[in-house]
Write a protein that holds these residues in place. Structure first.
Motif, PDB file in Angstrom:
ATOM      1  N   ASP A 142       6.487   0.296  -2.997  1.00  9.82           N
ATOM      2  CA  ASP A 142       7.121   1.615  -3.075  1.00  9.82           C
ATOM      3  C   ASP A 142       6.158   2.709  -2.616  1.00  9.82           C
ATOM      4  O   ASP A 142       6.555   3.624  -1.879  1.00  9.82           O
ATOM      5  CB  ASP A 142       7.587   1.904  -4.503  1.00  9.82           C
ATOM      6  CG  ASP A 142       8.826   1.121  -4.901  1.00  9.82           C
ATOM      7  OD1 ASP A 142       9.557   0.629  -4.005  1.00  9.82           O
ATOM      8  OD2 ASP A 142       9.066   0.992  -6.122  1.00  9.82           O
ATOM      9  N   LEU A 143       4.916   2.623  -3.043  1.00  9.04           N
ATOM     10  CA  LEU A 143       3.915   3.607  -2.618  1.00  9.04           C
ATOM     11  C   LEU A 143       3.758   3.621  -1.100  1.00  9.04           C
ATOM     12  O   LEU A 143       3.698   4.682  -0.476  1.00  9.04           O
ATOM     13  CB  LEU A 143       2.555   3.298  -3.253  1.00  9.04           C
ATOM     14  CG  LEU A 143       2.309   3.781  -4.656  1.00  9.04           C
ATOM     15  CD1 LEU A 143       0.993   3.211  -5.171  1.00  9.04           C
ATOM     16  CD2 LEU A 143       2.283   5.297  -4.699  1.00  9.04           C
ATOM     17  N   VAL A 144       3.672   2.437  -0.528  1.00  9.78           N
ATOM     18  CA  VAL A 144       3.504   2.332   0.925  1.00  9.78           C
ATOM     19  C   VAL A 144       4.720   2.920   1.626  1.00  9.78           C
ATOM     20  O   VAL A 144       4.574   3.673   2.599  1.00  9.78           O
ATOM     21  CB  VAL A 144       3.261   0.867   1.345  1.00  9.78           C
ATOM     22  CG1 VAL A 144       3.318   0.706   2.854  1.00  9.78           C
ATOM     23  CG2 VAL A 144       1.912   0.401   0.806  1.00  9.78           C
ATOM     24  N   ALA A 145       5.902   2.627   1.133  1.00 10.68           N
ATOM     25  CA  ALA A 145       7.122   3.158   1.745  1.00 10.68           C
ATOM     26  C   ALA A 145       7.157   4.681   1.678  1.00 10.68           C
ATOM     27  O   ALA A 145       7.618   5.334   2.620  1.00 10.68           O
ATOM     28  CB  ALA A 145       8.351   2.572   1.058  1.00 10.68           C
ATOM     29  N   GLU A 146       6.643   5.251   0.603  1.00  4.89           N
ATOM     30  CA  GLU A 146       6.599   6.706   0.451  1.00  4.89           C
ATOM     31  C   GLU A 146       5.564   7.355   1.361  1.00  4.89           C
ATOM     32  O   GLU A 146       5.757   8.472   1.831  1.00  4.89           O
ATOM     33  CB  GLU A 146       6.254   7.076  -1.001  1.00  4.89           C
ATOM     34  CG  GLU A 146       7.323   6.765  -2.003  1.00  4.89           C
ATOM     35  CD  GLU A 146       6.828   6.912  -3.440  1.00  4.89           C
ATOM     36  OE1 GLU A 146       5.679   7.397  -3.655  1.00  4.89           O
ATOM     37  OE2 GLU A 146       7.576   6.527  -4.354  1.00  4.89           O
ATOM     38  N   ARG A 147       4.472   6.655   1.621  1.00  2.82           N
ATOM     39  CA  ARG A 147       3.329   7.280   2.283  1.00  2.82           C
ATOM     40  C   ARG A 147       3.128   6.891   3.747  1.00  2.82           C
ATOM     41  O   ARG A 147       2.297   7.485   4.420  1.00  2.82           O
ATOM     42  CB  ARG A 147       2.055   6.955   1.498  1.00  2.82           C
ATOM     43  CG  ARG A 147       2.081   7.556   0.119  1.00  2.82           C
ATOM     44  CD  ARG A 147       0.866   7.187  -0.665  1.00  2.82           C
ATOM     45  NE  ARG A 147       0.949   7.798  -1.993  1.00  2.82           N
ATOM     46  CZ  ARG A 147      -0.104   8.182  -2.672  1.00  2.82           C
ATOM     47  NH1 ARG A 147      -1.316   8.026  -2.185  1.00  2.82           N
ATOM     48  NH2 ARG A 147       0.051   8.715  -3.858  1.00  2.82           N
ATOM     49  N   SER A 148       3.856   5.888   4.211  1.00  2.00           N
ATOM     50  CA  SER A 148       3.649   5.439   5.589  1.00  2.00           C
ATOM     51  C   SER A 148       4.976   5.085   6.238  1.00  2.00           C
ATOM     52  O   SER A 148       5.733   4.271   5.700  1.00  2.00           O
ATOM     53  CB  SER A 148       2.720   4.221   5.615  1.00  2.00           C
ATOM     54  OG  SER A 148       2.572   3.742   6.938  1.00  2.00           O
TER      55      SER A 148
ATOM     56  N   ASP B  37      -5.386   1.149   1.193  1.00  2.88           N
ATOM     57  CA  ASP B  37      -5.825   2.331   1.941  1.00  2.88           C
ATOM     58  C   ASP B  37      -4.729   3.381   2.004  1.00  2.88           C
ATOM     59  O   ASP B  37      -4.985   4.574   1.848  1.00  2.88           O
ATOM     60  CB  ASP B  37      -6.252   1.954   3.358  1.00  2.88           C
ATOM     61  CG  ASP B  37      -7.584   1.224   3.399  1.00  2.88           C
ATOM     62  OD1 ASP B  37      -8.334   1.268   2.399  1.00  2.88           O
ATOM     63  OD2 ASP B  37      -7.869   0.595   4.438  1.00  2.88           O
ATOM     64  N   ILE B  38      -3.516   2.936   2.252  1.00  3.82           N
ATOM     65  CA  ILE B  38      -2.377   3.852   2.340  1.00  3.82           C
ATOM     66  C   ILE B  38      -2.114   4.511   0.979  1.00  3.82           C
ATOM     67  O   ILE B  38      -1.885   5.718   0.895  1.00  3.82           O
ATOM     68  CB  ILE B  38      -1.121   3.120   2.852  1.00  3.82           C
ATOM     69  CG1 ILE B  38      -1.315   2.708   4.320  1.00  3.82           C
ATOM     70  CG2 ILE B  38       0.130   3.988   2.686  1.00  3.82           C
ATOM     71  CD1 ILE B  38      -0.290   1.706   4.836  1.00  3.82           C
ATOM     72  N   ALA B  39      -2.173   3.721  -0.086  1.00  2.00           N
ATOM     73  CA  ALA B  39      -1.888   4.241  -1.428  1.00  2.00           C
ATOM     74  C   ALA B  39      -2.990   5.157  -1.942  1.00  2.00           C
ATOM     75  O   ALA B  39      -2.737   6.033  -2.766  1.00  2.00           O
ATOM     76  CB  ALA B  39      -1.671   3.085  -2.397  1.00  2.00           C
ATOM     77  N   GLY B  40      -4.195   4.933  -1.475  1.00  2.00           N
ATOM     78  CA  GLY B  40      -5.317   5.773  -1.908  1.00  2.00           C
ATOM     79  C   GLY B  40      -5.551   5.698  -3.402  1.00  2.00           C
ATOM     80  O   GLY B  40      -5.574   4.604  -3.982  1.00  2.00           O
ATOM     81  N   GLU B  41      -5.680   6.849  -4.027  1.00  2.00           N
ATOM     82  CA  GLU B  41      -5.999   6.928  -5.459  1.00  2.00           C
ATOM     83  C   GLU B  41      -4.891   6.375  -6.349  1.00  2.00           C
ATOM     84  O   GLU B  41      -5.123   6.084  -7.524  1.00  2.00           O
ATOM     85  CB  GLU B  41      -6.314   8.379  -5.853  1.00  2.00           C
ATOM     86  CG  GLU B  41      -5.103   9.301  -5.955  1.00  2.00           C
ATOM     87  CD  GLU B  41      -4.403   9.657  -4.640  1.00  2.00           C
ATOM     88  OE1 GLU B  41      -3.225  10.047  -4.703  1.00  2.00           O
ATOM     89  OE2 GLU B  41      -5.006   9.529  -3.556  1.00  2.00           O
TER      90      GLU B  41
END
Length: 135
Positions: free
Chosen positions: A11-17, A103-107
């Protein structure tokens, strides 16, 4: 394995990339430079994107009903063997996904996500190393 942690990471990756494929393959090629030559004809990245999509679909099935994931991985192992891709590339690909996704999700990447992806990678390795089953 903490399936929810993996789902949360997706989900994080989908939101950020919009397209994580370039980062996933950069991680793979950094670890296994010999694999980059296998994509020489993939100028626009379509094959890479398709392979990542299939890997994610397989992952989602594995976390859920596991109706096809293990058999699909074994079948793709045979298909890839024909072009010289060794079995260890399969778990390495999932590890490359995890590295790129972190890397995409970061913190927002959590220790639970990292642990779940490490376990998933190990399980993929077990699947592709297991002897083929006959029906």
């Amino acid at each position: 394995m903490d399936a929810q942690a993996i789902l949360d990471s997706l989900d994080l990756v989908a939101e950020r990339s919009e397209d994580p494929a370039p980062q996933v393959y950069a991680c793979l090629f950094a670890r296994y430079p010999e694999t980059e030559a296998l994509f020489i004809g993939d100028k626009r990245g379509a094959a890479r994107g398709q392979m990542l999509r299939q890997a994610i679909e397989t992952l989602l099935d594995y976390l859920g009903p596991n109706a096809f994931a293990a058999n699909f991985l074994r079948a793709e192992l045979r298909n890839h063997d024909d072009i010289g891709v060794p079995a260890e590339i399969f778990p390495a690909f999932y590890r490359s996904m995890a590295e790129a996704f972190a890397d995409i999700a970061g913190e927002a990447w959590t220790p639970a996500m990292e642990a779940a992806w490490v376990e998933l990678t190990a399980e993929v390795g077990q699947i592709v190393r297991a002897p083929a089953q006959t029906i």
